[in-house]
Design a protein around this motif. Structure first.
Motif, PDB file in Angstrom:
ATOM      1  N   ASN A   1      68.609  59.360  85.326  1.00  0.00           N
ATOM      2  CA  ASN A   1      67.163  59.412  85.507  1.00  0.00           C
ATOM      3  C   ASN A   1      66.602  59.972  84.205  1.00  0.00           C
ATOM      4  OD1 ASN A   1      67.215  62.241  85.554  1.00  0.00           O
ATOM      5  ND2 ASN A   1      67.542  62.248  87.758  1.00  0.00           N
ATOM      6  N   THR A   2      65.291  60.130  84.107  1.00  0.00           N
ATOM      7  CA  THR A   2      64.726  60.475  82.800  1.00  0.00           C
ATOM      8  C   THR A   2      65.413  61.678  82.164  1.00  0.00           C
ATOM      9  OG1 THR A   2      62.646  59.858  83.812  1.00  0.00           O
ATOM     10  CG2 THR A   2      62.551  60.702  81.573  1.00  0.00           C
ATOM     11  N   TRP A   3      65.547  62.749  82.951  1.00  0.00           N
ATOM     12  CA  TRP A   3      66.122  63.955  82.381  1.00  0.00           C
ATOM     13  C   TRP A   3      67.615  63.840  82.144  1.00  0.00           C
ATOM     14  CZ3 TRP A   3      64.430  68.090  79.929  1.00  0.00           C
ATOM     15  CH2 TRP A   3      63.057  68.338  79.961  1.00  0.00           C
ATOM     16  N   THR A   4      68.278  63.143  83.089  1.00  0.00           N
ATOM     17  CA  THR A   4      69.723  63.046  82.889  1.00  0.00           C
ATOM     18  C   THR A   4      70.035  62.095  81.756  1.00  0.00           C
ATOM     19  OG1 THR A   4      69.817  61.411  84.635  1.00  0.00           O
ATOM     20  CG2 THR A   4      70.339  63.671  85.230  1.00  0.00           C
TER      21      THR A   4
ATOM     22  N   LEU B   1      68.724  62.341  79.036  1.00  0.00           N
ATOM     23  CA  LEU B   1      68.902  63.336  77.979  1.00  0.00           C
ATOM     24  C   LEU B   1      70.240  64.044  78.117  1.00  0.00           C
ATOM     25  CD1 LEU B   1      65.598  65.373  77.625  1.00  0.00           C
ATOM     26  CD2 LEU B   1      66.454  63.513  76.212  1.00  0.00           C
ATOM     27  N   ALA B   2      70.613  64.276  79.367  1.00  0.00           N
ATOM     28  CA  ALA B   2      71.692  65.229  79.604  1.00  0.00           C
ATOM     29  C   ALA B   2      73.085  64.628  79.527  1.00  0.00           C
ATOM     30  CB  ALA B   2      71.504  65.868  80.970  1.00  0.00           C
TER      31      ALA B   2
ATOM     32  N   ALA C   1      64.422  59.470  91.091  1.00  0.00           N
ATOM     33  CA  ALA C   1      63.889  60.709  90.549  1.00  0.00           C
ATOM     34  C   ALA C   1      63.925  61.835  91.566  1.00  0.00           C
ATOM     35  CB  ALA C   1      62.452  60.491  90.076  1.00  0.00           C
TER      36      ALA C   1
END
Lengths: 477, 477
Positions: B77-80, B82-83, B24
């Motif tokens: 990671n959490t956001w990626t 999504l990405a 992260a």
């Protein structure tokens, strides 16, 4: 009037060109009535049939339209022909294009530049609080050490990111300059996140009410907003379970410090619980922390981002509320690969924020000016809050209830009598007072007002609350 | 290593949390290899089966992935998460979302901030030409008369629009301040036009080659680019007839002054003919006139916008190429209702451009500084053009042909021998020279180079052309 060689340039063409020019230059804006046939005939010294020929061609081109009982109206020009076909426009909204802002919001935006009005609507520091001398000092320092102003690195001017990294430490967020992206304000941050990270048909869970309902930044990108109910500690954690979006991605957007519009400050415990719940649901968080430094009683609890060990939170802040919206400087803090992706999209959008603004902003942090300025701002806002609360007690005790915010700009006022808020809005405007009705933030909060004590002068605050109370009484049946 | 109460906090959980944190925080970026099972086992003082349990959970979460023969790699990671799911990403592109820039373009963007390289790729004035003193003067004037920096009107700072209106007159464009919108550079202008006025599946007709092929601003919004062939006078008018898009809207985008990348200057006659043709086809025009003031031989013909009587042309310009990209100031001129629509979208995107930049820009015009500065720039560029043309004649006469541009930044060079341009690009980079290959602008122009004489120093221009010629000879079979 152009009278040249009428042989090759027939009269009806002259009329057409004359009118096209008027329309194109905006002298005859869309919606305006064109001169009567009789008048045009006399202007061009032709008979009415020639005028009619010209009007028919312009009608066929879609530029004008005859409306029963209203004469002939300008309805389009070449570019607006592209821009304004309502059925297609709906397609745009669905496919992630921008839609024009809600009429009332647009109206407020326009009225806000009218300096004769008392702006109880304005979520912005009063010009009286603007730190002219400090800003002058910061600018002169940048001017003195003038460097070449080229494009900056994709993530933004490095010295500013370094200053922000140090500043973030003071609010317990560990972030290297590489995990910070400079943006042109928080709205752009949300814009970049929505086009760069979220998928169409994603759900955005957020406080209800929320100012985001009026912004369309997520809606325009094809996302659904799902309101979460709140109590005095912030978003209810149980609301997240209930919202549980079945299809597609979801993220949570929150405004934990001095929430816009209600002013709610999320408690420390709620922050822990919320983060835990979101981690369990794999629900990433956008923490919009614009108002943090505007605390008036005591420092707020640490940001969600400070509690976040797993890169779950994207943190957004800016200088617009605390120093000056005119700088157009905000920032996003998050995991490096995400910041890099957003930086890439930012480059594709506008090639970065103003170097000038970034340098001046860095100056504010480097010299400790920013923290000194915040002390002044807090002192000022405390007085303003006091004056507005006093006025409410004096004039409106029997007709409204309201919050006593611990920071930020807003008092959230519930109007007790069941009156037409639309009438209140327009009567107030007639008396020179601009209001933000709660309906902007959620359908259910139609009987609320968001009153800002940040912008109007102290006497105006007192006077306008008095008038407001009178108007409410008038409207009471 | 965290050793606390291992009963409630099992070892494998400790390993998971440790790794999640590393991922992260970006310490273990995506694509990096995590430590071996053996190493992790010894770090945490556990046996390998515990490590495997942890890795399995992280794999299930989608954060890491074991790759045959490559070890275990961080993939998310959490956001990626999504990405970065490539199939969904394609959906984004189709539905008008942003896609990441082409790898080579991204590569060039990054290398461009490497100041050790000779930047033959850079379409930007050399830092040596940056008018430090004049900029300092303009900033100090703004500082001296410091006003409150708030949000500006939706169309931008009025005094700047007034100055621009007067400036536009000097290039024969009649436009009131109300028909001018201030934007943060020309790229944002195109962005606003594409999301605010154009429909998905519209066609954008444009010069081929064009730098727009690498920008994705229209493509990301779901528009199709259709290249129009050119001759030495600019876009061929006959090409428009042939392009005739059957389905959906179409607009024409053109760069008539010192076209990027070829340097072509559209002739006066071609401007008339092009406008006439576009009017007949009801094809609105975006005229991107960024390079106009960079004429080196004589003033270019009037803009298309100056010939336009029917609101057919949206005119775009900026200060980025002529003064400083760091200001992030550009403008759009068009019919008022269109400008108003674009202003509304601009407000929804970033609440306007930096007030600071707008004020400093106004200062440049108010004092006639801008025209004085342009004289200096033209003098400088003439020398640079001469040096590059001389170097080409000296070192490359037998292996290349090139244009002699009448203005702008670029010489468009055709490499004669059939060599691998990719190899040329990477060998040049190894020798410290950054190139823009023609393949960025159109598939068909793969054997071209766009060489900028605006950025590198005079000795570097000479030296790098010499090296370039050597490399081409080496690559010749």
């Amino acid at each position: 009037m152009n009278q040249e060689n009428s042989a090759s340039y027939p009269k009806y063409k002259q009329i057409i060109d004359f009118m096209k020019e008027k329309i194109a230059r905006g002298e005859w804006p869309i919606g305006s009535k064109i001169p009567s046939q009789r008048k045009l005939a006399s202007m061009f010294d032709v008979n009415r049939s020639t005028v009619i020929t010209a009007l028919e061609e312009l009608t066929a081109d879609g530029l004008i339209e005859g409306k029963m009982g209203k004469g002939t109206i300008v309805i389009n020009n070449t570019w607006t022909l592209l821009a304004t076909t309502p059925p297609d426009w709906n397609v745009h909204v669905k496919s992630g294009m921008h839609r024009p802002s809600q009429a009332m919001v647009q109206d407020i935006n326009e009225s806000e530049s009218n300096s004769n009005l008392i702006q109880l609507s304005k979520g912005e520091l009063s010009p009286d609080i603007f730190p002219k001398d400090k800003m002058k000092y910061a600018m002169e320092k940048v001017a003195k050490n003038m460097e070449v102003l080229g494009y900056e690195e994709p993530k933004g001017y490095f010295p500013l990111r370094k200053e922000l990294s140090a500043y973030m430490k003071t609010i317990k967020i560990e972030s290297s300059p590489d995990s910070i992206l400079i943006v042109s304000g928080a709205l752009q941050a949300l814009q970049l996140i929505s086009i760069g990270l979220l998928q169409k048909n994603s759900s955005v869970l957020l406080e209800k009410p929320s100012y985001l309902y009026s912004l369309h930044v997520f809606q325009s990108a094809g996302m659904k907003l799902k309101g979460l109910s709140m109590d005095e500690e912030g978003i209810k954690v149980t609301a997240i379970k209930r919202a549980d979006p079945q299809e597609g991605q979801a993220i949570l957007y929150t405004n934990p410090c001095f929430h816009n519009p209600t002013g709610t400050l999320m408690s420390q415990k709620r922050r822990y619980d919320l983060l835990k719940e979101c981690e369990e649901h794999q629900l990433p968080i956008i923490e919009d922390d614009l108002y943090r430094e505007l605390w008036l009683n005591k420092q707020p609890p640490s940001p969600l981002k400070a509690l976040d060990k797993n890169g779950h939170v994207l943190y957004v802040s800016s200088l617009s509320k605390t120093l000056s919206p005119g700088l157009r400087i905000g920032w996003i803090v998050g995991p490096e690969p995400v910041i890099e992706r957003l930086a890439d999209i930012k480059m594709q959008t506008d090639y970065g924020s103003s170097s000038l603004s970034q340098r001046v902003a860095a100056e504010w942090f480097e010299n400790g000016l920013y923290q000194l300025h915040m002390e002044t701002v807090r002192t000022e806002l405390r007085t303003r809050r006091k004056v507005m609360l006093n006025a409410l007690e004096t004039y409106a005790e029997d007709i409204a209830t309201w919050t006593n915010p611990e920071g930020g700009f807003f008092i959230w006022v519930h109007i007790q009598p069941s009156i037409s808020m639309k009438s209140l809005y327009s009567r107030a405007l007639k008396r020179g007072i601009l209001l933000n009705s709660g309906s902007i933030y959620a359908q259910e909060t139609g009987s609320y007002l968001r009153l800002s004590y940040a912008y109007a002068s102290l006497p105006d605050i007192d006077r306008s609350i008095k008038i407001l109370a009178e108007l409410i009484r008038e409207l009471q049946v």
